[in-house]
Write a protein that holds these residues in place. Structure first.
Motif, mmCIF file in Angstrom:
data_model
loop_
_atom_site.group_PDB
_atom_site.id
_atom_site.type_symbol
_atom_site.label_atom_id
_atom_site.label_comp_id
_atom_site.label_asym_id
_atom_site.label_seq_id
_atom_site.Cartn_x
_atom_site.Cartn_y
_atom_site.Cartn_z
ATOM 1 N N TYR A 53 -19.395 29.318 27.437
ATOM 2 C CA TYR A 53 -18.648 28.922 26.240
ATOM 3 C C TYR A 53 -19.019 27.497 25.816
ATOM 4 O O TYR A 53 -19.184 27.215 24.622
ATOM 5 N N MET A 54 -19.152 26.611 26.794
ATOM 6 C CA MET A 54 -19.523 25.234 26.476
ATOM 7 C C MET A 54 -20.927 25.165 25.894
ATOM 8 O O MET A 54 -21.207 24.349 25.004
ATOM 9 N N ASP A 55 -21.802 26.036 26.375
ATOM 10 C CA ASP A 55 -23.174 26.052 25.867
ATOM 11 C C ASP A 55 -23.219 26.497 24.408
ATOM 12 O O ASP A 55 -23.871 25.855 23.576
ATOM 13 N N ILE A 56 -22.524 27.582 24.071
ATOM 14 C CA ILE A 56 -22.563 28.030 22.675
ATOM 15 C C ILE A 56 -21.817 27.045 21.777
ATOM 16 O O ILE A 56 -22.170 26.878 20.602
ATOM 17 N N HIS A 57 -20.819 26.361 22.339
ATOM 18 C CA HIS A 57 -20.120 25.315 21.585
ATOM 19 C C HIS A 57 -21.083 24.178 21.251
ATOM 20 O O HIS A 57 -21.125 23.693 20.108
ATOM 21 N N ARG A 58 -21.890 23.762 22.233
ATOM 22 C CA ARG A 58 -22.868 22.697 21.999
ATOM 23 C C ARG A 58 -23.930 23.118 20.987
ATOM 24 O O ARG A 58 -24.470 22.284 20.257
ATOM 25 N N LYS A 59 -24.212 24.411 20.937
ATOM 26 C CA LYS A 59 -25.223 24.910 20.004
ATOM 27 C C LYS A 59 -24.695 25.060 18.583
ATOM 28 O O LYS A 59 -25.436 25.475 17.689
ATOM 29 N N GLY A 60 -23.416 24.744 18.388
ATOM 30 C CA GLY A 60 -22.875 24.720 17.039
ATOM 31 C C GLY A 60 -21.970 25.870 16.657
ATOM 32 O O GLY A 60 -21.493 25.927 15.520
ATOM 33 N N TYR A 61 -21.721 26.793 17.583
ATOM 34 C CA TYR A 61 -20.788 27.879 17.273
ATOM 35 C C TYR A 61 -19.355 27.342 17.344
ATOM 36 O O TYR A 61 -18.964 26.723 18.335
ATOM 37 N N ASP A 62 -18.600 27.590 16.301
ATOM 38 C CA ASP A 62 -17.211 27.132 16.262
ATOM 39 C C ASP A 62 -16.330 28.144 16.980
ATOM 40 O O ASP A 62 -15.982 29.188 16.431
ATOM 41 N N ILE A 63 -15.980 27.836 18.221
ATOM 42 C CA ILE A 63 -15.068 28.700 18.973
ATOM 43 C C ILE A 63 -13.782 27.947 19.309
ATOM 44 O O ILE A 63 -12.999 28.391 20.139
ATOM 45 N N GLY A 64 -13.581 26.809 18.644
ATOM 46 C CA GLY A 64 -12.350 26.046 18.835
ATOM 47 C C GLY A 64 -12.192 25.478 20.229
ATOM 48 O O GLY A 64 -11.061 25.314 20.710
ATOM 49 N N LEU A 65 -13.304 25.154 20.885
ATOM 50 C CA LEU A 65 -13.238 24.697 22.273
ATOM 51 C C LEU A 65 -12.858 23.223 22.354
ATOM 52 O O LEU A 65 -13.457 22.381 21.687
ATOM 53 N N GLU A 66 -11.855 22.926 23.163
ATOM 54 C CA GLU A 66 -11.435 21.556 23.435
ATOM 55 C C GLU A 66 -11.210 21.410 24.934
ATOM 56 O O GLU A 66 -10.342 22.074 25.506
ATOM 57 N N GLN A 67 -11.988 20.557 25.569
ATOM 58 C CA GLN A 67 -11.857 20.350 27.010
ATOM 59 C C GLN A 67 -10.748 19.328 27.260
ATOM 60 O O GLN A 67 -10.981 18.207 27.693
ATOM 61 N N ALA A 68 -9.520 19.774 27.034
ATOM 62 C CA ALA A 68 -8.361 18.890 27.153
ATOM 63 C C ALA A 68 -7.829 18.812 28.577
ATOM 64 O O ALA A 68 -7.080 17.901 28.919
ATOM 65 N N GLY A 69 -8.209 19.781 29.415
ATOM 66 C CA GLY A 69 -7.739 19.796 30.792
ATOM 67 C C GLY A 69 -6.475 20.618 30.981
ATOM 68 O O GLY A 69 -5.814 21.017 30.017
ATOM 69 N N TYR A 70 -6.176 20.889 32.229
ATOM 70 C CA TYR A 70 -4.908 21.484 32.660
ATOM 71 C C TYR A 70 -4.186 20.434 33.490
ATOM 72 O O TYR A 70 -4.820 19.730 34.288
ATOM 73 N N LEU A 71 -2.879 20.350 33.348
ATOM 74 C CA LEU A 71 -2.098 19.389 34.120
ATOM 75 C C LEU A 71 -0.924 20.103 34.778
ATOM 76 O O LEU A 71 -0.030 20.601 34.096
ATOM 77 N N TRP A 72 -0.956 20.158 36.105
ATOM 78 C CA TRP A 72 0.165 20.720 36.855
ATOM 79 C C TRP A 72 1.081 19.578 37.280
ATOM 80 O O TRP A 72 0.649 18.656 37.995
ATOM 81 N N LEU A 73 2.321 19.615 36.823
ATOM 82 C CA LEU A 73 3.328 18.650 37.259
ATOM 83 C C LEU A 73 4.049 19.272 38.444
ATOM 84 O O LEU A 73 4.710 20.306 38.306
ATOM 85 N N MET A 74 3.924 18.642 39.603
ATOM 86 C CA MET A 74 4.369 19.301 40.831
ATOM 87 C C MET A 74 5.416 18.498 41.582
ATOM 88 O O MET A 74 5.368 17.265 41.624
ATOM 89 N N SER A 75 6.324 19.234 42.186
ATOM 90 C CA SER A 75 7.319 18.630 43.071
ATOM 91 C C SER A 75 6.681 18.380 44.435
ATOM 92 O O SER A 75 5.581 18.867 44.732
ATOM 93 N N ALA A 76 7.375 17.638 45.270
ATOM 94 C CA ALA A 76 6.861 17.338 46.610
ATOM 95 C C ALA A 76 6.654 18.616 47.418
ATOM 96 O O ALA A 76 5.654 18.758 48.140
ATOM 97 N N SER A 77 7.574 19.571 47.285
ATOM 98 C CA SER A 77 7.448 20.815 48.047
ATOM 99 C C SER A 77 6.261 21.641 47.558
ATOM 100 O O SER A 77 5.566 22.282 48.358
ATOM 101 N N GLN A 78 6.001 21.634 46.251
ATOM 102 C CA GLN A 78 4.853 22.375 45.715
ATOM 103 C C GLN A 78 3.537 21.761 46.185
ATOM 104 O O GLN A 78 2.586 22.474 46.507
#
Length: 428
Positions: free
Chosen positions: A72-97
């Motif tokens: 997906y990142m490759d076709i994004h770099r090649k100019g295909y508009d697939i709405g890709l945003e590498q914003a990340g995932y963020l897990w907010l975790m408790s001490a037990s988790q």
């Protein structure tokens, strides 16, 4: 319609990825995709969160997702508009988790997954509106079992993609290579015929050897094909049950809610996680409640689900309810992010996960001349390109598939008889 080399049922992300890779490897083949809806990605693909991640404990899921994301990142770099945003995932975790998942994260990092760790004080600096410390005297929070946030764990090679645009990329490439995608045409069931016909109306008989020779459409027509591929996710059992094929999945409903309010604009001005200055896909410590910021539309998507007690049930047209948001999602959001206090959903929808309840990895296997590719378990977009390549390899009779980037994958590993996967332990 003339006899087809391949008939694929389902024009979602799985079905069109499969069609793309079969045609890429077999130019000139007659490949037709049938879809019950009026255009592609209108089933569960369109109703997903449109997010991607390579943060999995299962080495199988990690490889499928990681190589798909690379594509997906490759076709994004090649100019295909697939709405890709590498914003990340963020897990907010408790001490037990954190304690429960310590070895899981260590295993991921050994496999090359890039993770960043944020202490509680770091989170407060970049998100001053985040309530990291649950008041022990808060009776509501105590009743809900909410825990204070101890750390944030960010998956870097993660983010958002426009599910519709990505699926349309595959659709466009399929058509360029001569494939057909036929909409508003529902498949009722596969054609089950004896290998040696006797000409009797009551065939097939119980002692005859049988195979799938095509599909019967709801409009009464039949289409013969050398190979049938079922990639209809939650609809697959409805198609396969009538001919006695078990595709090993169960459907569970997931609901999505959209919120729009000026108070939420701060979520598009968050610095410290990514170059876009937007909040990553964020998962809270309770009930897998999560939010996704859509900075283009100026909205926030919110969802969540129970890990036990949700019924397995197929619904043709699942609906989201205000009550589910008001009494479930909203209650968690307002405790951890008070900026959500008093906010109502402006839009909502529901879709189905086709769950592999055993190990949460996809199933790709062949029986009686039909290939079945199902069991995305809520992460179909993340793994779709790899699933397409593996299914194309199975169609070609190869024992190994070459995933994007050149990595090899044993086709039978996602099958039934010789399945070789490690169960996913890190499930949203």
């Amino acid at each position: 319609m003339e006899r087809q080399d391949v008939v694929i049922v389902g024009a979602g992300i799985f079905g069109l990825s499969i069609a793309y890779h079969i045609l890429r490897e077999n130019p000139g083949k007659h490949v037709t995709v049938f879809e019950k809806f009026g255009t592609c990605a209108q089933g569960n693909t369109a109703k997903s969160a449109g997010a991607f991640r390579n943060v999995f404990s299962s080495k199988t899921n990690l490889l499928l997702a990681d190589t798909s994301i690379d594509f997906y990142m490759d076709i994004h770099r090649k100019g295909y508009d697939i709405g890709l945003e590498q914003a990340g995932y963020l897990w907010l975790m408790s001490a037990s988790q954190i304690e429960r998942n310590k070895t899981v994260f260590e295993g991921m990092m050994k496999e090359g997954v890039e993770l960043k760790f944020f202490e509680k004080e770091d989170l407060k600096k970049v998100m001053p509106y985040l309530n990291t410390d649950i008041d022990p005297d808060d009776e509501e929070a105590r009743m809900m079992g909410l825990e204070s946030i101890e750390k944030g764990i960010q998956g870097v090679k993660c983010g958002f993609v426009d599910a519709d645009k990505l699926t349309r990329f595959y659709e466009g490439e399929v058509k360029k290579m001569g494939g057909s995608v036929i909409y508003n045409t529902e498949v009722e069931k596969p054609l089950l015929e004896p290998k040696e016909k006797l000409g009797l109306e009551c065939e097939p008989l119980i002692w005859q050897d049988v195979e799938i020779t095509g599909v019967k459409l709801k409009n009464g027509h039949t289409v013969n094909a050398d190979k049938v591929i079922i990639a209809a996710n939650s609809w697959a059992p409805q198609i396969l049950d009538p001919v006695g094929i078990d595709c090993m999945i169960k459907s569970v409903k997931r609901q999505m809610f959209v919120l729009r309010n000026p108070k939420l604009n701060v979520l598009t001005n968050v610095h410290g996680f990514n170059s876009m200055g937007v909040l990553p896909f964020t998962i809270f410590p309770k009930a897998s409640v999560y939010i996704r910021v859509d900075r283009i539309e100026g909205s926030v998507w919110a969802s969540g689900h129970e890990h036990f007690g949700a019924p397995y049930c197929f619904e043709e047209d699942p609906k989201a309810t205000d009550e589910y948001y008001d009494y479930n999602i909203y209650q968690v959001l307002r405790k951890y992010m008070p900026i959500f206090d008093g906010l109502k959903a402006s839009n909502k929808w529901a879709g189905l996960y086709d769950m592999n309840t055993i190990d949460a990895n996809p199933y790709i296997f062949e029986t009686h001349n039909v290939i079945i590719a199902v069991g995305s378990s809520g992460s179909g977009i993340m793994k779709a390109d790899a699933v397409g390549r593996i299914t194309a390899a199975l169609y070609a009779g190869r024992t190994e598939a070459e995933l994007y980037g050149g990595k090899k994958f044993k086709v039978s590993a996602l099958g039934i008889k010789n399945r070789q996967v490690d169960a996913e332990r890190f499930i949203l």
